[in-house]
Design a protein around this motif. Structure first.
Motif, PDB file in Angstrom:
ATOM      1  N   ASP A  77       0.820  -1.227   0.000  1.00 49.31           N
ATOM      2  CA  ASP A  77       0.000   0.000   0.000  1.00 49.31           C
ATOM      3  C   ASP A  77       0.847   1.268   0.000  1.00 49.31           C
ATOM      4  O   ASP A  77       0.437   2.278  -0.567  1.00 49.31           O
ATOM      5  N   ASP A  78       2.021   1.233   0.653  1.00 55.77           N
ATOM      6  CA  ASP A  78       2.920   2.397   0.615  1.00 55.77           C
ATOM      7  C   ASP A  78       3.304   2.697  -0.834  1.00 55.77           C
ATOM      8  O   ASP A  78       3.309   3.849  -1.267  1.00 55.77           O
ATOM      9  N   LEU A  79       3.626   1.656  -1.573  1.00 60.38           N
ATOM     10  CA  LEU A  79       4.026   1.848  -2.979  1.00 60.38           C
ATOM     11  C   LEU A  79       2.864   2.416  -3.792  1.00 60.38           C
ATOM     12  O   LEU A  79       3.045   3.319  -4.603  1.00 60.38           O
ATOM     13  N   LEU A  80       1.656   1.891  -3.521  1.00 57.06           N
ATOM     14  CA  LEU A  80       0.491   2.344  -4.282  1.00 57.06           C
ATOM     15  C   LEU A  80       0.130   3.780  -3.916  1.00 57.06           C
ATOM     16  O   LEU A  80      -0.433   4.509  -4.730  1.00 57.06           O
ATOM     17  N   ASP A  81       0.449   4.204  -2.661  1.00 61.94           N
ATOM     18  CA  ASP A  81       0.234   5.601  -2.265  1.00 61.94           C
ATOM     19  C   ASP A  81       1.254   6.517  -2.926  1.00 61.94           C
ATOM     20  O   ASP A  81       0.945   7.639  -3.321  1.00 61.94           O
ATOM     21  N   LEU A  82       2.492   6.048  -3.012  1.00 63.12           N
ATOM     22  CA  LEU A  82       3.587   6.897  -3.484  1.00 63.12           C
ATOM     23  C   LEU A  82       3.602   7.077  -4.996  1.00 63.12           C
ATOM     24  O   LEU A  82       3.918   8.152  -5.492  1.00 63.12           O
ATOM     25  N   PHE A  83       3.285   6.001  -5.726  1.00 61.71           N
ATOM     26  CA  PHE A  83       3.530   6.019  -7.167  1.00 61.71           C
ATOM     27  C   PHE A  83       2.235   5.795  -7.942  1.00 61.71           C
ATOM     28  O   PHE A  83       1.626   4.722  -7.834  1.00 61.71           O
ATOM     29  N   PRO A  84       1.814   6.790  -8.732  1.00 64.37           N
ATOM     30  CA  PRO A  84       0.569   6.622  -9.489  1.00 64.37           C
ATOM     31  C   PRO A  84       0.682   5.493 -10.515  1.00 64.37           C
ATOM     32  O   PRO A  84       1.720   5.329 -11.168  1.00 64.37           O
ATOM     33  N   LEU A  85      -0.370   4.731 -10.627  1.00 60.91           N
ATOM     34  CA  LEU A  85      -0.397   3.632 -11.603  1.00 60.91           C
ATOM     35  C   LEU A  85      -0.789   4.161 -12.972  1.00 60.91           C
ATOM     36  O   LEU A  85      -1.528   5.134 -13.091  1.00 60.91           O
ATOM     37  N   GLU A  86      -0.290   3.499 -13.999  1.00 60.24           N
ATOM     38  CA  GLU A  86      -0.757   3.762 -15.365  1.00 60.24           C
ATOM     39  C   GLU A  86      -0.879   2.429 -16.078  1.00 60.24           C
ATOM     40  O   GLU A  86      -0.282   1.430 -15.658  1.00 60.24           O
ATOM     41  N   GLU A  87      -1.666   2.436 -17.147  1.00 61.19           N
ATOM     42  CA  GLU A  87      -1.807   1.214 -17.938  1.00 61.19           C
ATOM     43  C   GLU A  87      -0.943   1.313 -19.192  1.00 61.19           C
ATOM     44  O   GLU A  87      -0.929   2.352 -19.855  1.00 61.19           O
ATOM     45  N   ARG A  88      -0.236   0.239 -19.473  1.00 57.78           N
ATOM     46  CA  ARG A  88       0.583   0.192 -20.695  1.00 57.78           C
ATOM     47  C   ARG A  88       0.361  -1.147 -21.399  1.00 57.78           C
ATOM     48  O   ARG A  88       0.480  -2.205 -20.772  1.00 57.78           O
ATOM     49  N   VAL A  89       0.097  -1.081 -22.680  1.00 53.30           N
ATOM     50  CA  VAL A  89      -0.022  -2.307 -23.474  1.00 53.30           C
ATOM     51  C   VAL A  89       1.367  -2.665 -23.996  1.00 53.30           C
ATOM     52  O   VAL A  89       2.007  -1.868 -24.686  1.00 53.30           O
ATOM     53  N   TYR A  90       1.844  -3.836 -23.620  1.00 53.35           N
ATOM     54  CA  TYR A  90       3.178  -4.297 -24.008  1.00 53.35           C
ATOM     55  C   TYR A  90       3.091  -5.663 -24.685  1.00 53.35           C
ATOM     56  O   TYR A  90       2.240  -6.486 -24.357  1.00 53.35           O
ATOM     57  N   ARG A  91       4.051  -5.897 -25.578  1.00 50.52           N
ATOM     58  CA  ARG A  91       4.311  -7.258 -26.040  1.00 50.52           C
ATOM     59  C   ARG A  91       5.001  -8.030 -24.918  1.00 50.52           C
ATOM     60  O   ARG A  91       5.751  -7.442 -24.132  1.00 50.52           O
ATOM     61  N   PHE A  92       4.791  -9.338 -24.895  1.00 45.33           N
ATOM     62  CA  PHE A  92       5.462 -10.189 -23.910  1.00 45.33           C
ATOM     63  C   PHE A  92       5.915 -11.451 -24.630  1.00 45.33           C
ATOM     64  O   PHE A  92       5.120 -12.132 -25.275  1.00 45.33           O
TER      65      PHE A  92
END
Ligand code: MTE
Ligand code: MO
Length: 329
Positions: A140-155
């Motif tokens: 939860d600390d990480l989720l508070d500190l760093f905003p999430l974004e969505e990225r479409v990637y090849r894998f």
């Protein structure tokens, strides 16, 4: 005579094995146990028997029952359209039921069932080593500190299957800026949980060097493509994809993208990695996707799309040359 026994003893495990491990499995098992005599083989079959007595916990129902719901405000995060792929997305059910996660099983079609026994809440990540601000973060600390974004990637897996998926996460660089590496930090080492009581593959496949460990150079770790992913398809990660947090380096073979991370350590020297230790002739440290460099046991020129089974050409750096080629010039 001894040879025949070896083949027999391996019949079962091998039928469940994947191309990635089939060779090291046998070789490493024999090496680790020092199996040279028929007596030793008798001992080993005893260990197989007791292993199969411990019934792994499996989920009922279908793969959809393992997939978390979107949970605002975190999920779904806004899509960053800078990272797009000119191929259709894989279907979520396909991606969630075809996984590599050896802590549970080498059978890609069953990881989703076995991985549900991992307890991912609470979850902590220790960030340590050559940093000014060493700290243990709750997820939860990480989720508070760093905003999430969505990225479409090849894998792209080294076994030559591939998919296209939308990850939710934040750049590893954001965390690196937070903990402030010292000038001694040249590499990042990452480690997965070690919980044989929750991960039946760790318990039963004791010949692997658990816990799984991986590494990157600092330049790779701070590249804009390198993500710490906590979600996929607009919701939190299901366990089979490496909940609650895993690495994504889309220009490298999939085994670099370590799942369910518990420790990130900044170090001076190039760290050892799980697959390189198992089979150095097959899996290197850098492991960039490259159609021109065959794996010793199969070509890497093409890849099989998991949704359709269709084969398509593999791209150098998995299509991410514009982002990463300068790291290797
Ligand atoms: N801890 C851990 N991380 C892991 C693995 C693993 O066995 N254990 N397998 C790797 C391999 S070989 C691949 S291809 C990807 C698969 O990710 P996916 O199942 O989310 O598609 O996870 C990688 N990360
Ligand atoms: Mo893989």
């Amino acid at each position: 005579m001894a040879n025949i026994r070896i083949k027999k003893a391996w019949k079962l495990p091998e039928s469940a094995a994947t191309p990635e491990d089939v060779y090291v499995n046998r070789r490493q098992f024999i090496k680790n146990l020092g199996l040279t005599s028929v007596g030793a083989w008798a001992m080993m079959s005893g260990c197989f028997n007791s292993a199969s007595e411990a019934e792994p916990r499996m989920v009922e129902g279908d793969v959809k029952s393992t997939i978390p719901k979107p949970s605002p405000p975190l999920y779904p995060p806004e899509r960053n359209s800078k990272y797009r792929v000119d191929r259709p997305l894989s279907t979520e059910e396909t991606a969630a039921s075809y996984n590599n996660f050896y802590e549970f099983t080498t059978d890609k079609g069953r990881v989703w069932q076995l991985a549900q026994s991992l307890e991912t809440d609470p979850w902590q990540i220790e960030v340590t080593g050559e940093v000014h601000n060493a700290r243990t973060f709750d997820l939860d600390d990480l989720l508070d500190l760093f905003p999430l974004e969505e990225r479409v990637y090849r894998f792209r897996c080294v076994e030559a299957w591939s998919m296209v998926v939308p990850w939710a996460g934040f750049p590893l660089k954001a965390l690196i800026d937070e903990v402030q590496p010292t000038s001694n930090a040249k590499f990042v080492r990452m480690i997965t949980f070690n919980r044989p009581d929750q991960a039946v593959g760790q318990k039963q496949q004791s010949w692997y060097a658990w816990p799984y460990y991986e590494g990157l150079t600092m330049a790779e770790a701070t590249n804009e493509l390198t993500l710490l992913a906590t979600g996929i398809y607009g919701h939190a990660l299901p366990n089979q994809h490496g909940a609650p947090i895993r690495l994504i380096t889309p220009w490298k073979y999939g085994y670099k993208s370590i799942k369910s991370i518990v420790k990130i350590e900044f170090v001076k020297k190039q760290p050892r990695t799980f697959w390189n230790d198992l089979a150095p002739n097959e899996y290197g440290f850098t492991s960039n996707v490259d159609p021109a460099v065959p794996h010793p046991r199969w070509s890497q020129a093409t890849e099989r799309v998991i949704d359709t089974g269709r084969r398509i050409p593999t791209l150098k750096y998995n299509g991410y040359a514009d982002f990463v080629a300068q790291l290797y010039s």
